[in-house]
Scaffold this motif. Sequence first.
Motif, PDB file in Angstrom:
ATOM      1  N   ARG A  29       0.826  -1.214   0.000  1.00  0.00           N
ATOM      2  CA  ARG A  29       0.000   0.000   0.000  1.00  0.00           C
ATOM      3  C   ARG A  29       0.859   1.262   0.000  1.00  0.00           C
ATOM      4  O   ARG A  29       0.556   2.232  -0.710  1.00  0.00           O
ATOM      5  CB  ARG A  29      -0.940  -0.010   1.215  1.00  0.00           C
ATOM      6  CG  ARG A  29      -2.121  -0.957   1.070  1.00  0.00           C
ATOM      7  CD  ARG A  29      -3.176  -0.701   2.121  1.00  0.00           C
ATOM      8  NE  ARG A  29      -2.714  -1.047   3.464  1.00  0.00           N
ATOM      9  CZ  ARG A  29      -2.894  -2.233   4.039  1.00  0.00           C
ATOM     10  NH1 ARG A  29      -3.515  -3.202   3.365  1.00  0.00           N
ATOM     11  NH2 ARG A  29      -2.473  -2.464   5.257  1.00  0.00           N
ATOM     12  N   GLU A  30       1.919   1.256   0.783  1.00  0.00           N
ATOM     13  CA  GLU A  30       2.798   2.428   0.819  1.00  0.00           C
ATOM     14  C   GLU A  30       3.432   2.686  -0.543  1.00  0.00           C
ATOM     15  O   GLU A  30       3.498   3.836  -1.009  1.00  0.00           O
ATOM     16  CB  GLU A  30       3.873   2.230   1.880  1.00  0.00           C
ATOM     17  CG  GLU A  30       3.356   2.292   3.309  1.00  0.00           C
ATOM     18  CD  GLU A  30       4.423   1.959   4.330  1.00  0.00           C
ATOM     19  OE1 GLU A  30       5.480   1.414   3.933  1.00  0.00           O
ATOM     20  OE2 GLU A  30       4.202   2.236   5.528  1.00  0.00           O
ATOM     21  N   SER A  32       2.260   1.811  -3.394  1.00  0.00           N
ATOM     22  CA  SER A  32       1.231   2.128  -4.385  1.00  0.00           C
ATOM     23  C   SER A  32       0.919   3.613  -4.454  1.00  0.00           C
ATOM     24  O   SER A  32       0.426   4.105  -5.478  1.00  0.00           O
ATOM     25  CB  SER A  32      -0.054   1.359  -4.062  1.00  0.00           C
ATOM     26  OG  SER A  32       0.132  -0.034  -4.144  1.00  0.00           O
ATOM     27  N   SER A  33       1.198   4.332  -3.384  1.00  0.00           N
ATOM     28  CA  SER A  33       0.817   5.746  -3.350  1.00  0.00           C
ATOM     29  C   SER A  33       1.510   6.533  -4.455  1.00  0.00           C
ATOM     30  O   SER A  33       0.910   7.431  -5.061  1.00  0.00           O
ATOM     31  CB  SER A  33       1.143   6.340  -1.978  1.00  0.00           C
ATOM     32  OG  SER A  33       2.542   6.280  -1.720  1.00  0.00           O
ATOM     33  N   ARG A  36      -0.337   6.039  -7.737  1.00  0.00           N
ATOM     34  CA  ARG A  36      -1.575   6.821  -7.804  1.00  0.00           C
ATOM     35  C   ARG A  36      -1.279   8.273  -8.161  1.00  0.00           C
ATOM     36  O   ARG A  36      -1.999   8.897  -8.945  1.00  0.00           O
ATOM     37  CB  ARG A  36      -2.313   6.725  -6.469  1.00  0.00           C
ATOM     38  CG  ARG A  36      -3.702   7.369  -6.481  1.00  0.00           C
ATOM     39  CD  ARG A  36      -4.450   7.125  -5.182  1.00  0.00           C
ATOM     40  NE  ARG A  36      -3.735   7.657  -4.033  1.00  0.00           N
ATOM     41  CZ  ARG A  36      -3.159   6.926  -3.087  1.00  0.00           C
ATOM     42  NH1 ARG A  36      -3.219   5.602  -3.155  1.00  0.00           N
ATOM     43  NH2 ARG A  36      -2.534   7.479  -2.067  1.00  0.00           N
ATOM     44  N   GLU A  37      -0.207   8.802  -7.585  1.00  0.00           N
ATOM     45  CA  GLU A  37       0.170  10.186  -7.877  1.00  0.00           C
ATOM     46  C   GLU A  37       0.588  10.369  -9.332  1.00  0.00           C
ATOM     47  O   GLU A  37       0.443  11.468  -9.892  1.00  0.00           O
ATOM     48  CB  GLU A  37       1.306  10.614  -6.948  1.00  0.00           C
ATOM     49  CG  GLU A  37       0.898  10.704  -5.485  1.00  0.00           C
ATOM     50  CD  GLU A  37       2.084  10.837  -4.555  1.00  0.00           C
ATOM     51  OE1 GLU A  37       3.230  10.873  -5.073  1.00  0.00           O
ATOM     52  OE2 GLU A  37       1.877  10.892  -3.331  1.00  0.00           O
ATOM     53  N   PRO A 135      -4.755   0.866  -6.074  1.00  0.00           N
ATOM     54  CA  PRO A 135      -4.629   2.225  -5.534  1.00  0.00           C
ATOM     55  C   PRO A 135      -5.832   3.125  -5.781  1.00  0.00           C
ATOM     56  O   PRO A 135      -6.133   3.987  -4.953  1.00  0.00           O
ATOM     57  CB  PRO A 135      -3.376   2.765  -6.233  1.00  0.00           C
ATOM     58  CG  PRO A 135      -2.576   1.555  -6.576  1.00  0.00           C
ATOM     59  CD  PRO A 135      -3.602   0.514  -6.924  1.00  0.00           C
TER      60      PRO A 135
END
Length: 277
Positions: A29-30, A32-33, A36-37, A135
Amino acid sequence: MPETLRNASVATTSAADAELLARTAVAVREASSVLRERFGDVVEYRTRDELMRALAANDDAVLDILRPRLEALRPDAQWVGEEQELDGGALPSGEWWVVDPVEGNVNHLHGLSEWAVTATLVRDNQPVLTAVHLPLTGETYTALAGGGAYLDGRPLRVSGTADLGLSIAATSQARPDEDEKVVRRVGASITEMLIDALVVRIAVPATLHLLNVAAGRIDVFWQFSGGRADLLPGALLVSEAGGRISDTQGRPWTLASESFLAAAPGVHADAVATLSR
Protein backbone atom coordinates in the motif's frame (compact mmCIF):
# COMPACT_ATOMS: atom_id res chain seq x y z
CA MET A 1 9.46 -35.04 15.70
CA PRO A 2 6.57 -35.85 18.08
CA GLU A 3 3.16 -34.91 16.67
CA THR A 4 2.46 -32.30 19.36
CA LEU A 5 5.75 -30.55 18.66
CA ARG A 6 5.22 -30.72 14.91
CA ASN A 7 1.76 -29.16 15.27
CA ALA A 8 3.19 -26.43 17.48
CA SER A 9 5.87 -25.74 14.87
CA VAL A 10 3.26 -25.48 12.10
CA ALA A 11 1.15 -23.13 14.22
CA THR A 12 4.17 -20.94 14.94
CA THR A 13 5.07 -20.81 11.24
CA SER A 14 1.49 -19.93 10.31
CA ALA A 15 1.38 -17.15 12.89
CA ALA A 16 4.70 -15.81 11.66
CA ASP A 17 3.50 -15.91 8.04
CA ALA A 18 0.24 -14.17 8.99
CA GLU A 19 2.23 -11.35 10.57
CA LEU A 20 4.52 -11.24 7.54
CA LEU A 21 1.47 -10.97 5.27
CA ALA A 22 0.14 -8.04 7.27
CA ARG A 23 3.47 -6.24 6.94
CA THR A 24 3.67 -7.10 3.24
CA ALA A 25 0.24 -5.56 2.67
CA VAL A 26 1.38 -2.37 4.40
CA ALA A 27 4.49 -2.22 2.19
CA VAL A 28 2.46 -2.73 -0.97
CA ARG A 29 0.00 0.00 0.00
CA GLU A 30 2.80 2.43 0.82
CA ALA A 31 4.52 1.80 -2.52
CA SER A 32 1.23 2.13 -4.38
CA SER A 33 0.82 5.75 -3.35
CA VAL A 34 3.47 6.92 -5.79
CA LEU A 35 1.71 5.12 -8.62
CA ARG A 36 -1.57 6.82 -7.80
CA GLU A 37 0.17 10.19 -7.88
CA ARG A 38 1.56 9.39 -11.35
CA PHE A 39 -1.88 8.47 -12.75
CA GLY A 40 -3.84 10.86 -14.93
CA ASP A 41 -3.57 11.88 -18.56
CA VAL A 42 -2.62 9.45 -21.31
CA VAL A 43 1.16 9.20 -21.63
CA GLU A 44 2.10 9.83 -25.25
CA TYR A 45 4.72 7.67 -26.97
CA ARG A 46 5.66 7.29 -30.63
CA THR A 47 8.08 4.36 -30.60
CA ARG A 48 8.52 1.08 -28.79
CA ASP A 49 11.57 2.51 -27.03
CA GLU A 50 9.53 5.43 -25.69
CA LEU A 51 6.86 3.01 -24.48
CA MET A 52 9.42 0.83 -22.71
CA ARG A 53 10.95 3.87 -20.99
CA ALA A 54 7.54 4.99 -19.77
CA LEU A 55 6.75 1.49 -18.43
CA ALA A 56 10.14 1.30 -16.73
CA ALA A 57 9.67 4.71 -15.11
CA ASN A 58 6.47 3.49 -13.45
CA ASP A 59 8.13 0.27 -12.32
CA ASP A 60 11.14 2.07 -10.89
CA ALA A 61 9.02 4.58 -8.99
CA VAL A 62 7.21 1.76 -7.18
CA LEU A 63 10.26 -0.45 -6.66
CA ASP A 64 12.24 2.39 -5.12
CA ILE A 65 9.78 2.18 -2.22
CA LEU A 66 8.66 -1.44 -2.28
CA ARG A 67 11.87 -3.37 -2.75
CA PRO A 68 13.73 -2.09 0.34
CA ARG A 69 10.63 -2.68 2.47
CA LEU A 70 10.25 -6.28 1.32
CA GLU A 71 13.96 -6.95 1.63
CA ALA A 72 13.82 -5.67 5.21
CA LEU A 73 10.96 -8.07 5.95
CA ARG A 74 12.78 -11.08 4.48
CA PRO A 75 16.50 -10.31 4.05
CA ASP A 76 17.41 -13.78 2.78
CA ALA A 77 14.65 -14.02 0.18
CA GLN A 78 15.69 -13.73 -3.46
CA TRP A 79 13.85 -11.65 -6.03
CA VAL A 80 11.84 -12.34 -9.19
CA GLY A 81 11.09 -9.11 -10.99
CA GLU A 82 8.05 -7.97 -12.92
CA GLU A 83 7.19 -10.16 -15.92
CA GLN A 84 10.36 -12.27 -15.49
CA GLU A 85 10.29 -15.58 -17.30
CA LEU A 86 11.36 -18.60 -15.28
CA ASP A 87 13.86 -21.05 -16.71
CA GLY A 88 12.03 -24.37 -16.95
CA GLY A 89 9.13 -22.93 -14.97
CA ALA A 90 10.56 -23.61 -11.51
CA LEU A 91 12.44 -21.47 -9.04
CA PRO A 92 15.44 -22.71 -7.07
CA SER A 93 14.67 -23.79 -3.51
CA GLY A 94 14.28 -21.23 -0.77
CA GLU A 95 12.22 -18.07 -0.53
CA TRP A 96 11.55 -15.68 -3.40
CA TRP A 97 9.66 -12.44 -3.67
CA VAL A 98 7.60 -12.39 -6.87
CA VAL A 99 6.65 -8.77 -7.46
CA ASP A 100 4.79 -6.90 -10.17
CA PRO A 101 5.22 -3.20 -9.35
CA VAL A 102 2.57 -2.21 -11.91
CA GLU A 103 0.33 -5.10 -12.91
CA GLY A 104 -1.50 -3.56 -15.87
CA ASN A 105 1.21 -0.97 -16.51
CA VAL A 106 0.05 -0.23 -20.07
CA ASN A 107 -3.44 0.53 -18.72
CA HIS A 108 -1.95 3.02 -16.27
CA LEU A 109 -0.14 4.82 -19.10
CA HIS A 110 -3.39 5.05 -21.06
CA GLY A 111 -5.42 6.51 -18.22
CA LEU A 112 -7.37 3.27 -17.71
CA SER A 113 -8.25 2.13 -14.21
CA GLU A 114 -7.31 -1.56 -14.34
CA TRP A 115 -3.91 -1.75 -12.62
CA ALA A 116 -2.50 -2.89 -9.29
CA VAL A 117 0.65 -3.55 -7.27
CA THR A 118 1.36 -7.14 -6.21
CA ALA A 119 3.84 -8.93 -3.96
CA THR A 120 3.91 -12.69 -3.40
CA LEU A 121 6.28 -14.74 -1.27
CA VAL A 122 7.13 -18.15 -2.73
CA ARG A 123 8.77 -20.77 -0.52
CA ASP A 124 10.25 -23.86 -2.19
CA ASN A 125 8.09 -23.22 -5.28
CA GLN A 126 4.85 -22.88 -3.31
CA PRO A 127 3.16 -19.47 -2.93
CA VAL A 128 2.89 -18.75 0.78
CA LEU A 129 1.26 -15.32 0.88
CA THR A 130 0.22 -12.55 -1.45
CA ALA A 131 -0.96 -8.94 -1.25
CA VAL A 132 -2.59 -7.10 -4.17
CA HIS A 133 -3.48 -3.43 -3.79
CA LEU A 134 -5.70 -1.38 -6.11
CA PRO A 135 -4.63 2.23 -5.53
CA LEU A 136 -7.65 3.86 -7.21
CA THR A 137 -10.19 2.07 -5.00
CA GLY A 138 -7.99 1.61 -1.93
CA GLU A 139 -8.83 -2.12 -1.85
CA THR A 140 -6.30 -4.70 -0.68
CA TYR A 141 -6.70 -8.40 -1.47
CA THR A 142 -4.65 -10.83 0.61
CA ALA A 143 -4.24 -14.59 0.82
CA LEU A 144 -2.26 -16.90 3.08
CA ALA A 145 -1.66 -20.53 2.17
CA GLY A 146 -4.03 -22.52 4.36
CA GLY A 147 -5.39 -19.31 5.85
CA GLY A 148 -7.99 -18.11 3.35
CA ALA A 149 -8.41 -15.17 1.00
CA TYR A 150 -9.63 -11.72 2.02
CA LEU A 151 -10.63 -8.32 0.72
CA ASP A 152 -9.79 -5.71 3.35
CA GLY A 153 -10.23 -8.37 6.02
CA ARG A 154 -13.52 -9.77 4.68
CA PRO A 155 -13.41 -13.44 3.60
CA LEU A 156 -13.64 -14.17 -0.12
CA ARG A 157 -15.48 -17.10 -1.68
CA VAL A 158 -15.75 -18.17 -5.30
CA SER A 159 -19.17 -18.39 -6.90
CA GLY A 160 -21.45 -21.35 -6.40
CA THR A 161 -22.64 -21.47 -10.01
CA ALA A 162 -22.84 -24.93 -11.58
CA ASP A 163 -23.85 -23.96 -15.13
CA LEU A 164 -21.23 -22.68 -17.57
CA GLY A 165 -24.05 -21.34 -19.69
CA LEU A 166 -24.90 -18.92 -16.89
CA SER A 167 -21.29 -17.98 -16.20
CA ILE A 168 -19.12 -14.97 -16.86
CA ALA A 169 -15.75 -16.11 -18.22
CA ALA A 170 -12.64 -14.02 -18.80
CA THR A 171 -9.28 -14.27 -20.50
CA SER A 172 -6.22 -12.09 -20.92
CA GLN A 173 -3.38 -11.55 -23.36
CA ALA A 174 -0.29 -12.88 -21.61
CA ARG A 175 2.20 -10.62 -23.41
CA PRO A 176 2.62 -8.52 -26.56
CA ASP A 177 4.33 -10.17 -29.53
CA GLU A 178 3.14 -13.65 -28.51
CA ASP A 179 3.98 -16.59 -30.77
CA GLU A 180 1.48 -16.82 -33.62
CA LYS A 181 0.45 -20.37 -32.67
CA VAL A 182 -0.44 -19.19 -29.17
CA VAL A 183 -2.37 -16.21 -30.56
CA ARG A 184 -4.43 -18.48 -32.81
CA ARG A 185 -5.04 -20.85 -29.90
CA VAL A 186 -6.28 -17.93 -27.81
CA GLY A 187 -8.61 -16.81 -30.59
CA ALA A 188 -10.04 -20.30 -31.03
CA SER A 189 -10.60 -20.67 -27.28
CA ILE A 190 -12.48 -17.36 -27.12
CA THR A 191 -14.78 -18.57 -29.90
CA GLU A 192 -15.50 -21.82 -28.03
CA MET A 193 -16.14 -20.02 -24.76
CA LEU A 194 -18.42 -17.50 -26.49
CA ILE A 195 -20.53 -20.47 -27.57
CA ASP A 196 -20.69 -22.11 -24.13
CA ALA A 197 -20.57 -19.31 -21.54
CA LEU A 198 -23.01 -16.48 -20.90
CA VAL A 199 -20.52 -13.63 -21.33
CA VAL A 200 -16.80 -13.48 -22.13
CA ARG A 201 -14.58 -10.62 -20.93
CA ILE A 202 -11.23 -10.00 -22.64
CA ALA A 203 -8.79 -7.56 -21.07
CA VAL A 204 -5.46 -7.16 -19.29
CA PRO A 205 -4.18 -7.69 -16.66
CA ALA A 206 -4.80 -11.28 -15.56
CA THR A 207 -4.60 -10.55 -11.85
CA LEU A 208 -7.66 -8.32 -11.84
CA HIS A 209 -9.74 -11.06 -13.46
CA LEU A 210 -8.48 -13.50 -10.85
CA LEU A 211 -9.46 -11.14 -8.04
CA ASN A 212 -12.97 -11.27 -9.46
CA VAL A 213 -12.93 -15.07 -9.59
CA ALA A 214 -11.83 -15.19 -5.95
CA ALA A 215 -14.60 -12.76 -5.00
CA GLY A 216 -17.27 -14.74 -6.87
CA ARG A 217 -17.94 -11.96 -9.37
CA ILE A 218 -16.88 -14.00 -12.39
CA ASP A 219 -16.73 -17.76 -12.69
CA VAL A 220 -13.88 -18.71 -15.06
CA PHE A 221 -10.54 -17.29 -16.10
CA TRP A 222 -8.14 -18.90 -18.56
CA GLN A 223 -4.89 -17.95 -20.29
CA PHE A 224 -2.45 -19.55 -22.70
CA SER A 225 1.26 -18.98 -22.05
CA GLY A 226 3.92 -20.81 -20.11
CA GLY A 227 6.01 -19.82 -17.12
CA ARG A 228 3.92 -16.90 -15.91
CA ALA A 229 5.08 -15.87 -12.46
CA ASP A 230 2.54 -13.03 -12.53
CA LEU A 231 -0.28 -15.60 -12.23
CA LEU A 232 0.84 -16.60 -8.73
CA PRO A 233 -1.00 -13.88 -6.75
CA GLY A 234 -4.34 -14.65 -8.38
CA ALA A 235 -3.79 -18.40 -8.23
CA LEU A 236 -3.27 -18.27 -4.46
CA LEU A 237 -6.26 -15.98 -3.96
CA VAL A 238 -8.57 -18.19 -6.01
CA SER A 239 -7.44 -21.45 -4.42
CA GLU A 240 -7.77 -20.00 -0.90
CA ALA A 241 -11.26 -18.74 -1.83
CA GLY A 242 -12.30 -22.30 -2.71
CA GLY A 243 -11.69 -22.24 -6.46
CA ARG A 244 -9.96 -24.80 -8.63
CA ILE A 245 -6.63 -24.14 -10.36
CA SER A 246 -5.35 -26.30 -13.23
CA ASP A 247 -4.15 -26.04 -16.79
CA THR A 248 -6.82 -25.91 -19.49
CA GLN A 249 -6.68 -29.69 -19.82
CA GLY A 250 -7.54 -30.13 -16.14
CA ARG A 251 -4.03 -31.16 -15.10
CA PRO A 252 -2.23 -29.67 -12.08
CA TRP A 253 -0.90 -26.21 -12.89
CA THR A 254 2.75 -25.33 -12.33
CA LEU A 255 5.01 -22.57 -13.59
CA ALA A 256 6.05 -25.00 -16.32
CA SER A 257 2.48 -25.36 -17.64
CA GLU A 258 1.58 -23.94 -21.04
CA SER A 259 -1.91 -22.84 -19.98
CA PHE A 260 -3.82 -21.76 -16.89
CA LEU A 261 -7.39 -22.14 -15.69
CA ALA A 262 -9.05 -20.82 -12.54
CA ALA A 263 -12.72 -21.58 -12.00
CA ALA A 264 -15.49 -22.05 -9.51
CA PRO A 265 -15.67 -25.80 -8.70
CA GLY A 266 -19.14 -26.17 -10.21
CA VAL A 267 -18.05 -25.11 -13.70
CA HIS A 268 -14.41 -26.22 -13.74
CA ALA A 269 -15.04 -29.51 -15.57
CA ASP A 270 -17.22 -27.83 -18.19
CA ALA A 271 -14.63 -25.11 -18.73
CA VAL A 272 -11.97 -27.80 -19.27
CA ALA A 273 -14.24 -29.51 -21.82
CA THR A 274 -14.80 -26.22 -23.66
CA LEU A 275 -11.11 -25.29 -23.73
CA SER A 276 -10.03 -28.79 -24.76
CA ARG A 277 -12.03 -28.83 -28.00
